[in-house]
Design a protein around this motif. Structure first.
Motif, PDB file in Angstrom:
ATOM      1  N   LEU A 296      44.642  36.503  44.305  1.00 52.10           N
ATOM      2  CA  LEU A 296      43.726  36.697  43.178  1.00 52.10           C
ATOM      3  C   LEU A 296      42.780  37.867  43.438  1.00 52.10           C
ATOM      4  O   LEU A 296      42.393  38.575  42.504  1.00 52.10           O
ATOM      5  N   ALA A 297      42.428  38.061  44.712  1.00 51.54           N
ATOM      6  CA  ALA A 297      41.476  39.124  45.059  1.00 51.54           C
ATOM      7  C   ALA A 297      42.011  40.515  44.718  1.00 51.54           C
ATOM      8  O   ALA A 297      41.346  41.261  43.976  1.00 51.54           O
ATOM      9  N   PRO A 298      43.199  40.931  45.217  1.00 55.56           N
ATOM     10  CA  PRO A 298      43.651  42.276  44.854  1.00 55.56           C
ATOM     11  C   PRO A 298      43.958  42.437  43.362  1.00 55.56           C
ATOM     12  O   PRO A 298      43.750  43.515  42.795  1.00 55.56           O
ATOM     13  N   VAL A 299      44.431  41.373  42.720  1.00 56.54           N
ATOM     14  CA  VAL A 299      44.675  41.451  41.272  1.00 56.54           C
ATOM     15  C   VAL A 299      43.348  41.689  40.548  1.00 56.54           C
ATOM     16  O   VAL A 299      43.213  42.612  39.738  1.00 56.54           O
ATOM     17  N   GLY A 300      42.363  40.852  40.848  1.00 57.49           N
ATOM     18  CA  GLY A 300      41.066  40.968  40.183  1.00 57.49           C
ATOM     19  C   GLY A 300      40.347  42.258  40.494  1.00 57.49           C
ATOM     20  O   GLY A 300      39.763  42.882  39.602  1.00 57.49           O
ATOM     21  N   LEU A 301      40.395  42.693  41.756  1.00 57.68           N
ATOM     22  CA  LEU A 301      39.680  43.914  42.126  1.00 57.68           C
ATOM     23  C   LEU A 301      40.330  45.154  41.539  1.00 57.68           C
ATOM     24  O   LEU A 301      39.642  46.115  41.190  1.00 57.68           O
ATOM     25  N   SER A 302      41.658  45.155  41.406  1.00 61.06           N
ATOM     26  CA  SER A 302      42.307  46.304  40.770  1.00 61.06           C
ATOM     27  C   SER A 302      41.948  46.362  39.286  1.00 61.06           C
ATOM     28  O   SER A 302      41.699  47.441  38.743  1.00 61.06           O
ATOM     29  N   LEU A 303      41.907  45.203  38.626  1.00 63.00           N
ATOM     30  CA  LEU A 303      41.500  45.187  37.220  1.00 63.00           C
ATOM     31  C   LEU A 303      40.027  45.563  37.062  1.00 63.00           C
ATOM     32  O   LEU A 303      39.643  46.212  36.083  1.00 63.00           O
ATOM     33  N   LEU A 304      39.208  45.169  38.024  1.00 61.83           N
ATOM     34  CA  LEU A 304      37.795  45.557  37.984  1.00 61.83           C
ATOM     35  C   LEU A 304      37.662  47.077  38.090  1.00 61.83           C
ATOM     36  O   LEU A 304      36.827  47.679  37.413  1.00 61.83           O
ATOM     37  N   ARG A 305      38.503  47.675  38.906  1.00 65.20           N
ATOM     38  CA  ARG A 305      38.491  49.148  39.048  1.00 65.20           C
ATOM     39  C   ARG A 305      38.868  49.799  37.704  1.00 65.20           C
ATOM     40  O   ARG A 305      38.257  50.775  37.283  1.00 65.20           O
ATOM     41  N   LEU A 306      39.868  49.231  37.042  1.00 63.32           N
ATOM     42  CA  LEU A 306      40.235  49.720  35.708  1.00 63.32           C
ATOM     43  C   LEU A 306      39.090  49.521  34.713  1.00 63.32           C
ATOM     44  O   LEU A 306      38.819  50.379  33.870  1.00 63.32           O
TER      45      LEU A 306
END
Length: 197
Positions: free
Chosen positions: A138-148
């Motif tokens: 969940l962390a890399p998924v969420g953090l990549s979307l946060l970057r977007l």
């Protein structure tokens, strides 16, 4: 006063731009995004992708795209969204150090891996490691979307997401439901692997 009543008007006629109204992308404050994403175990991303594409379509009516399909099949459209956000940031003349393709790739790979682990976990293959690994992803998924999201905010001229910072009543409902989901998930894992029920 004109003598010819059939002559075109002498004043300048302003033709509105063909694009729709509002921001080109969905604006949300980073803290609000994180709360909604992680409390709902990532389900918020369906709404998030839908809103990004719906806003984009509204501003670009000439493009044929279906926001619902792009939200459901987000792994196929994440790179396209990242590219469009990056183009909008550059069109505004903003400086934003990021690699949109790499961010989208991290999202896609993490999302696929998480889905694969969920399927293995549902068949009790590799448990409890597949259960925990799926949650960790969940962390890399969420953090990549946060970057977007940060780039989308910048593209809309609202880098901090102040236009959508407050939590609505519906947001609180989702947070409460998400908290209950987390509690039931953790209680189930505890009962299954610690108590060996």
């Amino acid at each position: 006063m004109q003598d010819n009543v059939y002559a075109p008007p002498a004043s300048d006629v302003v033709v509105p731009a063909p694009s729709g109204q509002g921001n080109e992308f969905y604006v949300v404050a980073p803290l609000k995004f994180c709360l909604l994403f992680f409390f709902t175990l990532g389900l918020y991303q369906l709404y998030w992708f839908y809103m990004q594409w719906a806003r984009y379509r509204r501003r670009h009516p000439g493009e044929t795209l279906w926001p619902v399909a792009r939200a459901i099949f987000s792994i196929f459209f994440a790179h396209a969204l990242a590219g469009r956000i990056d183009a909008a940031v550059r069109a505004r003349g903003e400086r934003h150090d990021w690699a949109p393709g790499a961010v989208a790739t991290i999202y896609v790979v993490s999302q696929i891996a998480s889905s694969a682990l969920d399927r293995l976990s549902s068949r009790e293959i590799g448990s409890p490691f597949t259960d925990v690994a799926s949650l960790v992803l969940l962390a890399p998924v969420g953090l990549s979307l946060l970057r977007l999201q940060r780039a989308a905010n910048l593209a809309c001229g609202d880098p901090d997401g102040d236009g959508n910072r407050r939590l609505s009543a519906l947001n609180y409902v989702w947070l409460v439901l998400g908290a209950l989901l987390w509690l039931s998930l953790l209680a189930g894992l505890f009962a299954l692997y610690v108590l060996r029920v």
